[in-house]
Design a protein around this motif. Structure first.
Motif, short mmCIF file in Angstrom:
data_model
loop_
_atom_site.label_atom_id
_atom_site.label_comp_id
_atom_site.label_asym_id
_atom_site.label_seq_id
_atom_site.Cartn_x
_atom_site.Cartn_y
_atom_site.Cartn_z
N SER A 122 -25.58 -12.64 -37.87
CA SER A 122 -25.23 -13.99 -37.40
C SER A 122 -23.80 -14.06 -36.90
CB SER A 122 -25.44 -15.00 -38.52
OG SER A 122 -26.79 -15.04 -38.87
N TRP A 123 -22.91 -13.32 -37.50
CA TRP A 123 -21.51 -13.36 -37.05
C TRP A 123 -21.41 -12.84 -35.62
CZ3 TRP A 123 -19.87 -16.87 -39.73
CH2 TRP A 123 -19.91 -16.92 -41.12
N GLY A 124 -22.18 -11.81 -35.28
CA GLY A 124 -22.18 -11.32 -33.91
C GLY A 124 -22.73 -12.34 -32.93
N THR A 125 -23.80 -13.03 -33.34
CA THR A 125 -24.38 -14.08 -32.50
C THR A 125 -23.38 -15.21 -32.29
OG1 THR A 125 -26.60 -13.56 -33.30
CG2 THR A 125 -26.27 -15.74 -32.31
N LEU A 126 -22.73 -15.64 -33.35
CA LEU A 126 -21.76 -16.72 -33.24
C LEU A 126 -20.56 -16.29 -32.39
CD1 LEU A 126 -21.22 -19.63 -34.05
CD2 LEU A 126 -20.02 -18.76 -36.07
N ALA A 127 -20.12 -15.04 -32.52
CA ALA A 127 -19.01 -14.54 -31.70
C ALA A 127 -19.39 -14.56 -30.22
CB ALA A 127 -18.61 -13.13 -32.14
N SER A 128 -20.63 -14.21 -29.90
CA SER A 128 -21.08 -14.27 -28.51
C SER A 128 -21.17 -15.70 -28.01
CB SER A 128 -22.43 -13.56 -28.36
OG SER A 128 -22.24 -12.15 -28.45
N LEU A 129 -21.60 -16.63 -28.86
CA LEU A 129 -21.59 -18.04 -28.48
C LEU A 129 -20.16 -18.52 -28.22
CD1 LEU A 129 -24.25 -19.59 -30.87
CD2 LEU A 129 -24.38 -19.45 -28.38
N ALA A 130 -19.23 -18.07 -29.05
CA ALA A 130 -17.82 -18.45 -28.86
C ALA A 130 -17.31 -17.92 -27.52
CB ALA A 130 -16.97 -17.91 -30.01
N HIS A 131 -17.72 -16.71 -27.16
CA HIS A 131 -17.30 -16.14 -25.86
C HIS A 131 -17.81 -17.01 -24.72
CE1 HIS A 131 -17.23 -13.44 -22.39
NE2 HIS A 131 -16.18 -12.88 -23.00
N ALA A 132 -19.10 -17.37 -24.77
CA ALA A 132 -19.67 -18.22 -23.73
C ALA A 132 -18.95 -19.57 -23.67
CB ALA A 132 -21.16 -18.43 -23.99
N TRP A 133 -18.61 -20.12 -24.83
CA TRP A 133 -17.88 -21.38 -24.94
C TRP A 133 -16.54 -21.30 -24.18
CZ3 TRP A 133 -18.82 -25.96 -27.81
CH2 TRP A 133 -17.72 -26.77 -28.07
N LEU A 134 -15.80 -20.22 -24.43
CA LEU A 134 -14.49 -20.05 -23.80
C LEU A 134 -14.62 -19.81 -22.30
CD1 LEU A 134 -12.76 -17.80 -26.48
CD2 LEU A 134 -12.39 -20.25 -26.08
N VAL A 135 -15.58 -18.98 -21.89
CA VAL A 135 -15.78 -18.70 -20.46
C VAL A 135 -16.18 -19.96 -19.71
CG1 VAL A 135 -17.25 -17.42 -18.83
CG2 VAL A 135 -16.25 -16.25 -20.80
N ALA A 136 -16.89 -20.87 -20.38
CA ALA A 136 -17.29 -22.14 -19.76
C ALA A 136 -16.11 -23.10 -19.61
CB ALA A 136 -18.39 -22.81 -20.58
N GLY A 137 -14.94 -22.70 -20.13
CA GLY A 137 -13.75 -23.53 -19.97
C GLY A 137 -13.56 -24.54 -21.08
N LEU A 138 -14.28 -24.39 -22.17
CA LEU A 138 -14.14 -25.33 -23.29
C LEU A 138 -13.02 -24.86 -24.22
CD1 LEU A 138 -17.95 -25.80 -23.86
CD2 LEU A 138 -16.39 -27.42 -22.80
N PRO A 139 -12.27 -25.79 -24.84
CA PRO A 139 -11.11 -25.42 -25.66
C PRO A 139 -11.48 -24.67 -26.94
CG PRO A 139 -11.26 -27.81 -25.39
CD PRO A 139 -12.46 -27.22 -24.74
N ALA A 140 -10.73 -23.60 -27.22
CA ALA A 140 -10.97 -22.77 -28.40
C ALA A 140 -10.94 -23.61 -29.67
CB ALA A 140 -9.93 -21.66 -28.48
N GLU A 141 -10.00 -24.54 -29.78
CA GLU A 141 -9.84 -25.35 -30.99
C GLU A 141 -11.08 -26.18 -31.29
OE1 GLU A 141 -7.71 -25.66 -28.27
OE2 GLU A 141 -6.39 -24.08 -29.03
N GLU A 142 -11.81 -26.58 -30.25
CA GLU A 142 -12.99 -27.42 -30.45
C GLU A 142 -14.22 -26.65 -30.90
OE1 GLU A 142 -13.76 -30.19 -27.31
OE2 GLU A 142 -11.65 -30.76 -27.19
N PHE A 143 -14.22 -25.32 -30.70
CA PHE A 143 -15.38 -24.54 -31.14
C PHE A 143 -15.55 -24.65 -32.65
CE2 PHE A 143 -17.65 -20.68 -32.43
CZ PHE A 143 -18.78 -20.81 -31.64
N GLY A 144 -14.47 -24.73 -33.37
CA GLY A 144 -14.54 -24.84 -34.82
C GLY A 144 -15.04 -26.18 -35.32
N SER A 145 -15.15 -27.18 -34.44
CA SER A 145 -15.60 -28.49 -34.88
C SER A 145 -17.08 -28.73 -34.61
CB SER A 145 -14.77 -29.59 -34.21
OG SER A 145 -15.06 -29.63 -32.82
#
Length: 177
Positions: A122-145
Motif C-alpha cells: 500500500s505504501w508503494g501505491t500511495l507513493a504513486s498516487l502522491a506522484h500523480a498528485w504533484l504532476v497534476a500541479g496540486l500542492p504537496a501540503e494538501e496531499f496529507g489532508s
C-alpha cells in the motif's frame, strides 16, 4: 466535498530478487468530475512514472521518479531524496508507519495505516498516487489532508488498503463542534 478519482496500472520492468527490489512502470489517470482545479485548468491528468523499491541496481534507483524503502523517520526520507535528486516522491516505511517526502522542497508527511496487517504494498501505491498528485500541479501540503481509499474501500486520512486499481481521494469531513 471534492472527490478526485485515480485509476492506476502497473507493469513490472524487473522482478524483485533477494538483493534488489522490483521496478515498475506506473500509469495514473486522475479525474475530478465537475471541477477544473488541476494543472492547466483541466479535469483530467495522465502521467507515467518509474517506481523502484530499494535496494535496487544503481541505474534504476537513479532513474526513479518514486522510491520506496524500509526504514524509519522523516530524516531518512529526506536523506534518501537528497541522494536521489530525480525522485519526486520518496516513501520510507516500517510496518504501519510511513514517512513520505514530496517534491524537492522537502515536504515530509508522517502517515500511519489504519488497518491491521502489513501495508507494505500500500505504501508503494500511495507513493504513486502522491506522484500523480504533484504532476497534476496540486500542492504537496494538501496531499496529507486527503483521506485516500483504494479499490473503493473508504479509509481514514493517512490510511491505505492494499491493491492497485480505482482510488478515491477525498478531503476529510469537517468535525462538528
Amino acid at each position: 466535498m471534492t472527490t478526485l478519482f485515480a485509476v492506476m496500472s502497473r507493469r513490472a520492468l524487473t522482478r524483485g530478487t533477494a538483493s534488489h527490489g522490483p521496478v515498475y512502470r506506473i500509469r495514473t489517470v486522475l479525474w475530478q468530475p465537475g471541477f477544473r482545479t488541476l494543472a492547466r485548468d483541466r479535469t483530467l491528468a495522465v502521467e507515467e512514472h518509474l517506481s523502484v523499491r530499494l535496494p535496487a541496481r544503481k541505474r534504476w534507483s537513479q532513474l526513479a521518479d518514486v522510491l520506496i524503502e524500509h526504514g524509519t523517520g522523516a530524516p531518512r526520507a529526506a536523506e534518501t531524496g537528497a541522494s536521489h535528486p530525480g525522485a519526486l516522491v520518496v516513501a520510507v516505511h516500517d510496518g504501519s508507519r510511513c514517512w513520505m517526502r514530496l517534491g524537492a522542497g522537502g515536504t515530509v508527511l508522517a502517515l500511519e495505516a489504519a488497518v491491521p496487517g502489513d501495508p507494505e504494498e500500500s505504501w508503494g501505491t500511495l507513493a504513486s498516487l502522491a506522484h500523480a498528485w504533484l504532476v497534476a500541479g496540486l500542492p504537496a501540503e494538501e496531499f496529507g489532508s486527503v483521506g485516500p481509499a483504494v479499490n473503493g474501500a473508504s479509509v481514514a486520512p493517512y490510511a491505505v488498503h492494499s491493491g492497485v486499481g480505482l482510488a478515491v481521494l477525498q478531503p476529510p469531513e469537517p468535525v462538528p463542534r
